[in-house]
Write an enzyme that holds these catalytic residues in place. Structure first.
Site, short mmCIF file in Angstrom:
data_model
loop_
_atom_site.label_atom_id
_atom_site.label_comp_id
_atom_site.label_asym_id
_atom_site.label_seq_id
_atom_site.Cartn_x
_atom_site.Cartn_y
_atom_site.Cartn_z
N HIS A 43 1.33 3.99 2.00
CA HIS A 43 1.79 4.81 3.13
C HIS A 43 3.31 5.05 3.06
CE1 HIS A 43 -2.04 4.02 5.68
NE2 HIS A 43 -2.13 5.11 4.95
N ASP A 103 0.00 -3.73 6.25
CA ASP A 103 -0.65 -3.27 7.49
C ASP A 103 -2.08 -3.79 7.61
OD1 ASP A 103 1.68 -1.94 7.99
OD2 ASP A 103 0.87 0.08 7.75
N ASP A 110 5.67 5.10 5.12
CA ASP A 110 6.62 4.21 5.81
C ASP A 110 6.79 2.88 5.06
OD1 ASP A 110 3.89 3.73 6.74
OD2 ASP A 110 4.74 2.35 8.22
N HIS A 111 6.12 2.77 3.89
CA HIS A 111 6.27 1.58 3.05
C HIS A 111 6.85 1.91 1.67
CE1 HIS A 111 3.71 -1.01 5.77
NE2 HIS A 111 3.50 0.22 6.23
N HIS A 156 -7.49 -0.86 5.62
CA HIS A 156 -6.43 0.08 6.02
C HIS A 156 -6.30 1.21 5.00
CE1 HIS A 156 -2.79 1.26 8.13
NE2 HIS A 156 -2.09 1.19 7.01
N HIS A 195 4.94 -4.45 10.72
CA HIS A 195 5.32 -3.71 11.94
C HIS A 195 5.53 -4.67 13.12
CE1 HIS A 195 4.64 0.49 10.65
NE2 HIS A 195 3.74 -0.05 9.85
N HIS A 227 0.84 -1.20 0.00
CA HIS A 227 0.00 0.00 0.00
C HIS A 227 0.87 1.25 0.00
CE1 HIS A 227 0.84 -0.47 4.27
NE2 HIS A 227 0.27 0.69 4.55
#
Ligand code: ZN
Ligand code: FE
Length: 252
Positions: free
Chosen positions: A55, A130, A57-58, A111, A168, A53
């Site tokens: 985001h 996530d 942090d990815h 998400h 995570h 996805h």
């Protein structure tokens, strides 16, 4: 296929995959430097980035990695507007070949709108971004509890021995939450203790397995009569039980 964990930021995991015929792949590189350091140490280059996805942090490592290795970027078709420079758009229910390995894509709403999970059946591995965490699940940023409940059931339907690579390291906090809602679960104390010992020595609790999550993760048990009775939600439907548990977790 060899799978390695590359820790990033405070609690993210980037996964490196090396297929039997030597293709080098990373899943969700939120940061480039830890990936570069890992590849240098292993004497590898990088052919493909996979995404679950959009985001930050990815995906924030993409630019630097693509500049350095000229690698491809494969990600969810429904996040084409939010993940730059994708070269292959991954579609729900389709199977893709990566050298000697193959994976199937499953669209998991909840998400983000376009979130996908990547299932490597022959390698017994699921990269779920996530959507699911060990003893937890992702926050509902762009979806409903009902959508997420359907999504996590796709994971529950996979074979028990499937290893789940969550993005995570949230297991310890999730375990505390689980304890708060089901304090008398007979396996609680030894599981809490295992997690505590691992985290004290900085050992990853990931991968988990489908068998473990099915048995303990409250978000996969919204239709479990024992948990429903503990929560005194006997008259509620599973999707409402799921929503209730998600709300409790959000407010913790
Ligand atoms: Zn996310
Ligand atoms: Fe994340």
């Amino acid at each position: 296929m060899k799978i390695s964990l590359i820790p990033a930021f405070d609690d993210n995991y980037i996964f490196h995959l090396l297929t039997e015929d030597g293709l080098s792949i990373v899943v969700d590189p939120g940061d480039a430097q830890p990936v570069i350091d890992y590849l240098d140490k292993e004497g590898l280059t990088l052919q493909i980035i996979l995404h679950t996805h959009h985001h930050w942090d990815h995906i924030n490592g993409d630019k630097k990695l693509q500049e350095k290795y000229n690698c491809e970027i494969w990600g969810p078709e429904h996040e084409i507007m939010r993940i730059p420079n994708m070269t292959v758009l991954l579609e729900d229910e389709q199977t893709y070949t990566l050298g000697a390995s193959q994976f199937k894509v499953m669209h998991t709403l909840g998400h983000t709108r376009g979130h996908i999970i990547l299932y490597f059946e022959k390698d017994n591995a699921l990269f779920c971004g996530d959507t699911l965490f060990s003893l937890g699940c992702g926050r509902l940023f762009e979806g409903t509890a009902e959508e997420m409940w359907l999504s996590v059931q796709k994971i529950r339907a996979l074979p028990n021995h499937t290893k789940i690579y969550c993005a995570h390291e949230y297991t310890q906090a999730n375990a505390s939450f689980w304890q708060s809602i089901e304090p008398n679960h007979p396996d609680m104390l030894h599981i809490l203790n295992d997690i505590k010992i691992k985290r004290k020595s900085n050992i990853a609790t990931i991968p988990s397995t489908v068998a473990f999550e099915k048995k303990y993760n409250p978000f996969l048990r919204a239709d479990d009569p024992t948990l429903i009775a503990t929560l005194q939600l006997q008259k509620k439907r599973p999707k409402d039980v799921f929503a209730h548990i998600r709300k409790l977790r959000d407010n913790m």
